[in-house]
Motif scaffolding. Structure first.
Motif, PDB file in Angstrom:
ATOM      1  N   CYS A 235       1.077  -1.195  -0.104  1.00  0.00           N
ATOM      2  CA  CYS A 235       0.135   0.060  -0.042  1.00  0.00           C
ATOM      3  C   CYS A 235       0.920   1.273  -0.199  1.00  0.00           C
ATOM      4  O   CYS A 235       2.188   1.146   0.161  1.00  0.00           O
ATOM      5  N   ILE A 236       0.507   2.499  -0.132  1.00  0.00           N
ATOM      6  CA  ILE A 236       0.868   3.470  -0.190  1.00  0.00           C
ATOM      7  C   ILE A 236       0.712   4.373   1.079  1.00  0.00           C
ATOM      8  O   ILE A 236      -0.595   4.760   1.149  1.00  0.00           O
ATOM      9  N   PRO A 237       1.561   4.586   1.991  1.00  0.00           N
ATOM     10  CA  PRO A 237       1.458   5.120   3.457  1.00  0.00           C
ATOM     11  C   PRO A 237       1.032   6.604   3.312  1.00  0.00           C
ATOM     12  O   PRO A 237       1.507   7.420   2.290  1.00  0.00           O
ATOM     13  N   LEU A 238       0.110   7.115   4.040  1.00  0.00           N
ATOM     14  CA  LEU A 238      -0.388   8.368   4.221  1.00  0.00           C
ATOM     15  C   LEU A 238       0.853   9.359   5.000  1.00  0.00           C
ATOM     16  O   LEU A 238       1.522   8.591   5.954  1.00  0.00           O
ATOM     17  N   GLY A 239       0.932  10.521   4.976  1.00  0.00           N
ATOM     18  CA  GLY A 239       1.725  11.382   5.805  1.00  0.00           C
ATOM     19  C   GLY A 239       2.599  11.974   4.817  1.00  0.00           C
ATOM     20  O   GLY A 239       3.609  12.964   5.338  1.00  0.00           O
ATOM     21  N   GLN A 240       2.666  11.895   3.436  1.00  0.00           N
ATOM     22  CA  GLN A 240       3.377  12.607   2.399  1.00  0.00           C
ATOM     23  C   GLN A 240       2.763  14.070   2.224  1.00  0.00           C
ATOM     24  O   GLN A 240       3.632  15.233   2.202  1.00  0.00           O
ATOM     25  N   LYS A 241       1.377  14.382   2.393  1.00  0.00           N
ATOM     26  CA  LYS A 241       0.891  15.537   1.911  1.00  0.00           C
ATOM     27  C   LYS A 241       0.506  16.368   3.491  1.00  0.00           C
ATOM     28  O   LYS A 241       0.018  15.516   4.380  1.00  0.00           O
TER      29      LYS A 241
ATOM     30  N   PRO B 185      -2.769  11.725   8.187  1.00  0.00           N
ATOM     31  CA  PRO B 185      -2.109  11.352   9.301  1.00  0.00           C
ATOM     32  C   PRO B 185      -0.666  10.849   9.065  1.00  0.00           C
ATOM     33  O   PRO B 185      -0.494  10.252   8.194  1.00  0.00           O
ATOM     34  N   LYS B 186      -0.028  11.203  10.165  1.00  0.00           N
ATOM     35  CA  LYS B 186       1.539  10.783  10.159  1.00  0.00           C
ATOM     36  C   LYS B 186       1.859   9.426  11.060  1.00  0.00           C
ATOM     37  O   LYS B 186       2.820   9.366  11.145  1.00  0.00           O
ATOM     38  N   GLY B 187       0.831   9.080  11.683  1.00  0.00           N
ATOM     39  CA  GLY B 187       0.915   7.842  12.295  1.00  0.00           C
ATOM     40  C   GLY B 187       1.692   8.252  13.978  1.00  0.00           C
ATOM     41  O   GLY B 187       1.446   9.354  13.942  1.00  0.00           O
ATOM     42  N   GLU B 188       1.730   7.312  14.790  1.00  0.00           N
ATOM     43  CA  GLU B 188       2.236   7.758  16.026  1.00  0.00           C
ATOM     44  C   GLU B 188       3.697   8.327  16.477  1.00  0.00           C
ATOM     45  O   GLU B 188       4.068   8.818  17.275  1.00  0.00           O
ATOM     46  N   PHE B 189       4.360   8.060  15.185  1.00  0.00           N
ATOM     47  CA  PHE B 189       5.729   8.611  15.194  1.00  0.00           C
ATOM     48  C   PHE B 189       6.196   9.725  14.304  1.00  0.00           C
ATOM     49  O   PHE B 189       7.381   9.880  14.293  1.00  0.00           O
ATOM     50  N   GLY B 190       5.352  10.424  13.758  1.00  0.00           N
ATOM     51  CA  GLY B 190       5.539  11.396  13.135  1.00  0.00           C
ATOM     52  C   GLY B 190       5.888  11.319  11.696  1.00  0.00           C
ATOM     53  O   GLY B 190       6.281  12.405  11.041  1.00  0.00           O
ATOM     54  N   GLY B 191       5.908  10.126  11.026  1.00  0.00           N
ATOM     55  CA  GLY B 191       6.543   9.869   9.818  1.00  0.00           C
ATOM     56  C   GLY B 191       5.274   9.573   8.830  1.00  0.00           C
ATOM     57  O   GLY B 191       4.713  10.349   8.234  1.00  0.00           O
ATOM     58  N   TRP B 192       5.039   8.211   8.805  1.00  0.00           N
ATOM     59  CA  TRP B 192       3.999   7.804   7.702  1.00  0.00           C
ATOM     60  C   TRP B 192       3.085   6.778   8.345  1.00  0.00           C
ATOM     61  O   TRP B 192       3.439   5.864   9.224  1.00  0.00           O
ATOM     62  N   PHE B 193       2.041   6.511   7.822  1.00  0.00           N
ATOM     63  CA  PHE B 193       0.772   5.714   8.233  1.00  0.00           C
ATOM     64  C   PHE B 193       0.307   5.151   7.367  1.00  0.00           C
ATOM     65  O   PHE B 193      -0.315   5.734   6.384  1.00  0.00           O
ATOM     66  N   CYS B 194       0.285   3.704   7.310  1.00  0.00           N
ATOM     67  CA  CYS B 194      -0.509   2.875   6.312  1.00  0.00           C
ATOM     68  C   CYS B 194      -1.679   2.468   6.753  1.00  0.00           C
ATOM     69  O   CYS B 194      -1.970   1.632   7.842  1.00  0.00           O
ATOM     70  N   PRO B 195      -2.911   3.009   6.389  1.00  0.00           N
ATOM     71  CA  PRO B 195      -4.331   2.839   6.801  1.00  0.00           C
ATOM     72  C   PRO B 195      -4.641   1.469   6.423  1.00  0.00           C
ATOM     73  O   PRO B 195      -5.503   0.879   7.362  1.00  0.00           O
ATOM     74  N   CYS B 196      -4.123   0.620   5.795  1.00  0.00           N
ATOM     75  CA  CYS B 196      -4.647  -0.485   5.306  1.00  0.00           C
ATOM     76  C   CYS B 196      -4.618  -1.464   6.785  1.00  0.00           C
ATOM     77  O   CYS B 196      -5.465  -2.249   6.933  1.00  0.00           O
TER      78      CYS B 196
ATOM     79  N   GLY C 202      -2.278  -0.807   9.232  1.00  0.00           N
ATOM     80  CA  GLY C 202      -1.925   0.197  10.838  1.00  0.00           C
ATOM     81  C   GLY C 202      -0.412   0.078  10.971  1.00  0.00           C
ATOM     82  O   GLY C 202       0.240   0.348  12.095  1.00  0.00           O
ATOM     83  N   SER C 203       0.453   0.004   9.847  1.00  0.00           N
ATOM     84  CA  SER C 203       1.818   0.048  10.072  1.00  0.00           C
ATOM     85  C   SER C 203       2.180   1.597  10.219  1.00  0.00           C
ATOM     86  O   SER C 203       1.743   2.202   9.547  1.00  0.00           O
ATOM     87  N   ASN C 204       3.031   1.700  10.945  1.00  0.00           N
ATOM     88  CA  ASN C 204       3.589   3.125  11.369  1.00  0.00           C
ATOM     89  C   ASN C 204       4.853   3.167  11.379  1.00  0.00           C
ATOM     90  O   ASN C 204       5.661   2.261  11.810  1.00  0.00           O
ATOM     91  N   TYR C 205       5.332   4.393  10.504  1.00  0.00           N
ATOM     92  CA  TYR C 205       6.718   4.509  10.237  1.00  0.00           C
ATOM     93  C   TYR C 205       7.272   5.746  11.022  1.00  0.00           C
ATOM     94  O   TYR C 205       6.419   6.745  10.900  1.00  0.00           O
ATOM     95  N   ASP C 206       8.629   5.997  11.349  1.00  0.00           N
ATOM     96  CA  ASP C 206       8.928   7.216  11.836  1.00  0.00           C
ATOM     97  C   ASP C 206       9.472   7.968  11.063  1.00  0.00           C
ATOM     98  O   ASP C 206       9.262   7.989   9.852  1.00  0.00           O
ATOM     99  N   THR C 207       9.934   9.349  11.242  1.00  0.00           N
ATOM    100  CA  THR C 207      10.564  10.310  10.454  1.00  0.00           C
ATOM    101  C   THR C 207      11.842   9.911   9.825  1.00  0.00           C
ATOM    102  O   THR C 207      12.241  10.757   8.924  1.00  0.00           O
TER     103      THR C 207
END
Length: 183
Positions: free
Chosen positions: A126-132, A136-147, A149-154
């Motif tokens: 999937c393409i994570p959110l947080g680029q625009k 939502p950037k997830g819990e760690f301020g980076g990217w969040f995959c809504p499919c 729930g993967s959370n990526y940091d900065t």
């Protein structure tokens, strides 16, 4: 009187001529076969439009601190983020031993202020959110995959969720301070 048989010894003139004709014919046949097969071999090379996608140059002079852009390289989204000092400090403060796919921030960037990575979640593509802005950037301020729930940091490292690996860093280099070549 009967004709005498030619019993003179063969000096090898006919033999060497015959050998020359055999080798010459074989060489011409080999060249002909190679020329006939070459178009088939050449057709297995990538097309010119594919080779054009092998690398791309990106002007990042207009990207402000805190902004991110997405470009396409080899049909994949590539996230380029001009990180803030806060983003860099957060990424460097992480204890690498706690990460599922341990990589330091320094291993993932060539210049600390620029993060370049392929924007495809390593779980199911999937393409994570947080680029625009506003996503939502997830819990760690980076990217969040809504499919899932993967959370990526900065730094694009997996911190929570089912993704097994960090977001992939493509091969890239800085041609100038404001020009990146990807691929």
């Amino acid at each position: 009187m009967a004709e005498a048989e030619n019993t003179a010894p063969n000096t090898g003139g006919d033999s060497s001529r015959r050998d020359f004709l055999i080798y010459g014919t074989g060489a011409v046949a080999a060249v002909g076969a190679a020329l006939a097969v070459w178009p088939f071999i050449d057709s297995m090379n990538p097309a010119a439009d594919t080779l054009a996608l092998a690398s791309t140059e990106v002007d990042i002079s207009a990207v402000e601190v805190g902004q991110a852009i997405t470009i396409t390289w080899r049909g994949k989204p590539v996230f380029i983020r001009h990180r803030t000092e806060e983003n860099i400090e957060e990424a460097r403060a992480v204890d690498v031993a706690e990460l599922r796919d341990p990589q330091t921030d320094e291993e993932r960037v060539l210049k600390p202020e620029w993060l370049v990575m392929i924007g495809i979640c390593t779980h199911l593509g999937c393409i994570p959110l947080g680029q625009k802005e506003g996503e939502p950037k997830g819990e760690f301020g980076g990217w969040f995959c809504p499919c899932h729930g993967s959370n990526y940091d900065t730094s694009g490292r997996i911190r929570r969720g089912p993704a097994p690996l960090n977001l992939v860093i493509p091969p890239y280099e800085f041609l100038e301070d404001t020009m990146i070549k990807i691929g």
